[in-house]
Design an enzyme around this catalytic site. Structure first.
Site, PDB file in Angstrom:
ATOM      1  N   ASP A  16       0.856  -1.208  -0.192  1.00  0.00           N
ATOM      2  CA  ASP A  16       0.056   0.077   0.000  1.00  0.00           C
ATOM      3  C   ASP A  16       0.913   1.086  -0.162  1.00  0.00           C
ATOM      4  O   ASP A  16       2.204   1.095  -0.160  1.00  0.00           O
ATOM      5  CB  ASP A  16      -1.009  -0.118   1.259  1.00  0.00           C
ATOM      6  CG  ASP A  16      -0.342   0.032   2.429  1.00  0.00           C
ATOM      7  OD1 ASP A  16       1.075   0.316   2.670  1.00  0.00           O
ATOM      8  OD2 ASP A  16      -1.111   0.335   3.457  1.00  0.00           O
ATOM      9  N   CYS A  75       3.134  -3.246   3.888  1.00  0.00           N
ATOM     10  CA  CYS A  75       2.235  -1.939   4.525  1.00  0.00           C
ATOM     11  C   CYS A  75       2.703  -1.391   5.516  1.00  0.00           C
ATOM     12  O   CYS A  75       3.934  -1.515   5.608  1.00  0.00           O
ATOM     13  CB  CYS A  75       0.759  -2.368   4.778  1.00  0.00           C
ATOM     14  SG  CYS A  75       0.611  -3.547   6.093  1.00  0.00           S
ATOM     15  N   THR A  77       2.960  -1.715   8.867  1.00  0.00           N
ATOM     16  CA  THR A  77       3.243  -2.579   9.909  1.00  0.00           C
ATOM     17  C   THR A  77       3.508  -3.979   9.318  1.00  0.00           C
ATOM     18  O   THR A  77       4.180  -4.653   9.864  1.00  0.00           O
ATOM     19  CB  THR A  77       2.433  -2.758  11.140  1.00  0.00           C
ATOM     20  OG1 THR A  77       0.940  -3.170  10.586  1.00  0.00           O
ATOM     21  CG2 THR A  77       1.996  -1.418  11.689  1.00  0.00           C
ATOM     22  N   HIS A 108      10.517 -23.678   8.830  1.00  0.00           N
ATOM     23  CA  HIS A 108       9.448 -24.579   9.473  1.00  0.00           C
ATOM     24  C   HIS A 108       7.962 -24.294   8.863  1.00  0.00           C
ATOM     25  O   HIS A 108       6.974 -25.174   9.034  1.00  0.00           O
ATOM     26  CB  HIS A 108       9.230 -24.062  11.091  1.00  0.00           C
ATOM     27  CG  HIS A 108      10.562 -24.757  11.892  1.00  0.00           C
ATOM     28  ND1 HIS A 108      10.395 -24.616  13.287  1.00  0.00           N
ATOM     29  CD2 HIS A 108      11.758 -25.155  11.572  1.00  0.00           C
ATOM     30  CE1 HIS A 108      11.560 -25.342  13.465  1.00  0.00           C
ATOM     31  NE2 HIS A 108      12.334 -25.736  12.588  1.00  0.00           N
ATOM     32  N   HIS A 143       7.576 -30.592   9.601  1.00  0.00           N
ATOM     33  CA  HIS A 143       7.105 -29.611   9.318  1.00  0.00           C
ATOM     34  C   HIS A 143       5.907 -29.565   8.338  1.00  0.00           C
ATOM     35  O   HIS A 143       5.047 -28.937   8.393  1.00  0.00           O
ATOM     36  CB  HIS A 143       8.139 -28.540   9.082  1.00  0.00           C
ATOM     37  CG  HIS A 143       8.980 -28.359  10.266  1.00  0.00           C
ATOM     38  ND1 HIS A 143       8.624 -28.050  11.429  1.00  0.00           N
ATOM     39  CD2 HIS A 143      10.302 -28.662  10.288  1.00  0.00           C
ATOM     40  CE1 HIS A 143       9.925 -28.280  12.293  1.00  0.00           C
ATOM     41  NE2 HIS A 143      10.714 -28.519  11.737  1.00  0.00           N
TER      42      HIS A 143
HETATM   43  C1  RB5 Z   1      -2.309   2.630   6.634  1.00  0.00           C
HETATM   44  O1  RB5 Z   1      -2.118   3.658   7.198  1.00  0.00           O
HETATM   45  C2  RB5 Z   1      -1.846   1.308   7.484  1.00  0.00           C
HETATM   46  O2  RB5 Z   1      -3.019   1.097   8.381  1.00  0.00           O
HETATM   47  C3  RB5 Z   1      -1.464   0.263   6.723  1.00  0.00           C
HETATM   48  O3  RB5 Z   1      -0.420   0.314   6.163  1.00  0.00           O
HETATM   49  C4  RB5 Z   1      -1.143  -0.937   7.660  1.00  0.00           C
HETATM   50  O4  RB5 Z   1      -0.178  -0.562   8.636  1.00  0.00           O
HETATM   51  C5  RB5 Z   1      -2.150  -2.027   8.320  1.00  0.00           C
HETATM   52  O5  RB5 Z   1      -1.996  -2.668   8.895  1.00  0.00           O
END
Ligand code: RB5
Length: 158
Positions: A16, A75, A77, A108, A143
């Site tokens: 994203d 993304c 996180t 694994h 595994h």
């Molecule tokens: C976008 O702002 C953010 O929510 C997305 O990139 C991600 O971290 C979601 O898990």
């Protein structure tokens, strides 16, 4: 090892907006290192705000639809996009924040999609994670049975 399977391996990558910059960096890195025969960028193509499930699912469908394919999803996180990718039957997306996570995910879990956090993992660490990911093979054995049990769950639910 780079170049062992790397010549035949294909990679699909998507992010994203929060992972856009890291995605561009990792595409160049994989090409430079020769970890794959091809790297296909499934977007997004700018830092304009988009929805991460669209890209997680696109990568997961591409990976599960091809032989010897790996995915990378990014993304902010790595959490949301990995959750979305894992809804696609056959996808095994693993959020990795260290090379050890990448090593274990391959050894694994036979993970086929590497999830990274563009806002949480610095680029040099992402490079190390990527190195480990592509240099580590699935160990199989006990595994394999466990991975098959995961897939049996998705099959039952359709
Ligand atoms: C976008 O702002 C953010 O929510 C997305 O990139 C991600 O971290 C979601 O898990």
């Amino acid at each position: 090892m780079a170049g062992q399977n790397g010549n035949r391996r294909i990679v699909f990558i998507g992010s994203d907006h929060a992972g856009f910059e890291a995605k561009q960096h990792i595409i160049d890195y994989i090409r430079e290192k020769g970890y794959a025969e091809s790297v296909t960028d499934l977007g997004t193509h700018s830092d304009k705000r988009v929805d991460y499930p669209d890209y997680g699912v696109a990568v997961a469908k591409a990976v599960t639809g091809h032989k010897n394919a790996f995915g990378i999803v990014i993304c902010g996180t790595g959490i949301g996009i990995s959750i979305a990718a894992n809804k696609v039957p056959g996808a095994r997306a693993a959020l990795c924040t260290s090379p050890l996570h990448a090593e274990m995910a391959r050894k694994h879990n036979d993970a086929n999609i590497l999830a990274l956090g563009g806002r949480t993992t610095p680029l040099p660490e992402m490079e190390s994670i990527t190195d480990t990911w592509f240099r580590t093979e699935f160990e199989g054995g006990r595994h394999r049975r466990r991975v098959e049990k995961i897939h049996a769950l998705t099959e039952k639910q359709g």
